[in-house]
Design a protein around this motif. Structure first.
Motif, PDB file in Angstrom:
ATOM      1  N   GLN A  27       1.000  -1.076   0.017  1.00 64.80           N
ATOM      2  CA  GLN A  27       0.095  -0.026   0.055  1.00 64.80           C
ATOM      3  C   GLN A  27       1.083   1.190   0.125  1.00 64.80           C
ATOM      4  N   LEU A  28       1.858   1.336   0.956  1.00 54.47           N
ATOM      5  CA  LEU A  28       2.757   2.380   1.028  1.00 54.47           C
ATOM      6  C   LEU A  28       3.667   2.611  -0.316  1.00 54.47           C
ATOM      7  N   LEU A  31       1.365   4.140  -3.063  1.00 56.51           N
ATOM      8  CA  LEU A  31       1.332   5.422  -2.682  1.00 56.51           C
ATOM      9  C   LEU A  31       2.296   6.503  -3.150  1.00 56.51           C
ATOM     10  N   ALA A  34       2.612   6.687  -7.234  1.00 58.57           N
ATOM     11  CA  ALA A  34       1.755   7.442  -7.600  1.00 58.57           C
ATOM     12  C   ALA A  34       2.126   9.158  -7.030  1.00 58.57           C
ATOM     13  N   THR A  35       2.564   9.389  -5.890  1.00 61.63           N
ATOM     14  CA  THR A  35       2.759  10.665  -5.587  1.00 61.63           C
ATOM     15  C   THR A  35       3.923  11.328  -6.320  1.00 61.63           C
ATOM     16  N   ILE A  49      -2.660  14.035  -1.478  1.00 59.40           N
ATOM     17  CA  ILE A  49      -3.007  12.649  -1.852  1.00 59.40           C
ATOM     18  C   ILE A  49      -2.522  11.616  -0.731  1.00 59.40           C
ATOM     19  N   MET A  50      -1.371  12.075  -0.070  1.00 58.39           N
ATOM     20  CA  MET A  50      -0.909  11.001   0.923  1.00 58.39           C
ATOM     21  C   MET A  50      -1.780  11.160   2.050  1.00 58.39           C
ATOM     22  N   PHE A  53      -4.686   8.784   2.861  1.00 59.70           N
ATOM     23  CA  PHE A  53      -4.380   7.322   2.793  1.00 59.70           C
ATOM     24  C   PHE A  53      -3.613   7.088   4.096  1.00 59.70           C
ATOM     25  N   ILE A  54      -2.549   7.872   4.468  1.00 61.92           N
ATOM     26  CA  ILE A  54      -1.855   7.590   5.528  1.00 61.92           C
ATOM     27  C   ILE A  54      -2.567   7.824   7.052  1.00 61.92           C
ATOM     28  N   SER A  76       3.842  13.132   5.047  1.00 61.77           N
ATOM     29  CA  SER A  76       3.860  13.330   3.684  1.00 61.77           C
ATOM     30  C   SER A  76       4.790  14.692   3.598  1.00 61.77           C
ATOM     31  N   ILE A 243       7.688   5.224   1.158  1.00 62.53           N
ATOM     32  CA  ILE A 243       6.886   6.324   0.095  1.00 62.53           C
ATOM     33  C   ILE A 243       8.087   7.007  -0.533  1.00 62.53           C
ATOM     34  N   SER A 247       9.062   6.922  -4.477  1.00 66.72           N
ATOM     35  CA  SER A 247       8.482   8.243  -4.848  1.00 66.72           C
ATOM     36  C   SER A 247       9.900   8.955  -5.749  1.00 66.72           C
TER      37      SER A 247
END
Length: 289
Positions: A27-28, A31, A34-35, A49-50, A53-54, A76, A243, A247
């Motif tokens: 999941q992380l 995320l 995407a970010t 966005i983060m 979800f976080i 985030s 993340i 990223s």
């Protein structure tokens, strides 16, 4: 499920005594992918966005809702440090970053960010802040979506104006956990900075925004009760590391895509993201009244 030392859970169990669930890692990581891409493509840090979800992930692990939101904002923001470095390298290679603007805005950004992260966000009512934020972002999105041209004679303001603009960008970013692109890009395009330069410069501004805010979040989060394991102040280290790792791989791809897109399409893509942010904050603000 991969449990051995060569699997993801095996890697992270060497960092934390209690191994993380593979589903949480997935999941992380998703995320982060995407970010990171959005950071490079549109110059935004992905905070809006983060954060939802976080917050949900922490809430599912028993963290109190208010604390989960604060930790999500801080975490985030911390990922933006790494995303900004990766994204700005790609933009700098293309000569797109306006370093003169970065140097002029940075002092005000640091002052505004420290003021926000060290306590102002805890003093303001979240519902009022959310509604003001939604109105401002919605207006900025409309300006960009309509591709409204600024006056040809409008230029970047002088030192005093840039100090004030930087302070506002840093302050608002610290209150909502975002990298500032939702404010700095409309501001720069309003001042006749080309959209590609504005996106690239916004990515560079994400670094001082994030560093100043994260320092404040760490100090403000000391001795807080109810923090989950692996916390450093308000930072949740598992989410930060996973993340950020994903990223930074995607940010250069987003930056390359930004330079390949026509200006008008890029503006409309950014406007669409801004509308989504405005709608989310409007919902949060109205639901809290």
């Amino acid at each position: 499920m991969i449990d051995g030392p060569t699997g993801a859970s095996g890697i992270f169990s060497t960092i934390w005594p209690m191994p993380l669930e593979p589903l949480l890692i997935f999941q992380l990581a998703l995320l982060g992918i995407a970010t990171g891409f959005l950071a490079g493509l549109l110059g935004i840090g992905g905070g809006m966005i983060m954060v939802p979800f976080i917050s949900a992930i922490l809430g599912a692990r028993g963290v109190a809702p208010g604390l989960a939101v604060k930790m999500a904002i801080a975490t985030s923001m911390a990922t933006i440090i790494f995303t900004s470095i990766s994204s700005v390298r790609a933009h700098h290679k293309r000569g797109a970053v306006r370093w003169d603007i970065v140097k002029s805005l940075a002092p005000g950004i640091v002052l505004g960010a420290m003021a926000a992260s060290l306590g102002i966000f805890s003093l303001l009512k979240g519902s009022v802040l959310a509604l003001v934020f939604a109105a401002f972002v919605g207006f900025s999105a409309t300006q960009m979506f309509l591709d409204k041209k600024p006056k040809p004679t409008r230029q970047i303001p002088g030192p005093a104006g840039l100090l004030g603009a930087g302070g506002f960008i840093g302050l608002l970013s610290g209150l909502v956990g975002a990298g500032g692109g939702f404010v700095s890009i409309p501001f720069m395009t309003w001042c006749n900075v080309a959209i590609h330069n504005a996106v690239a410069t916004s990515a560079a501004l994400g670094f001082p925004i994030a560093v100043a805010n994260v320092a404040g979040y760490i100090v403000a989060g000391q001795h807080i009760d109810g923090l989950p394991p692996y916390s450093f102040g308000y930072l949740w280290l598992p989410a930060l590391i996973i993340i950020a790792s994903c990223s930074v791989l995607m940010a250069p791809l987003g930056a390359r895509a930004a330079h390949a897109l026509p200006v008008k399409k890029l503006k409309r893509a950014l406007a669409t993201i801004l509308y989504m942010l405005a709608a989310y904050m409007l919902y949060k603000g109205l639901s809290a009244l």
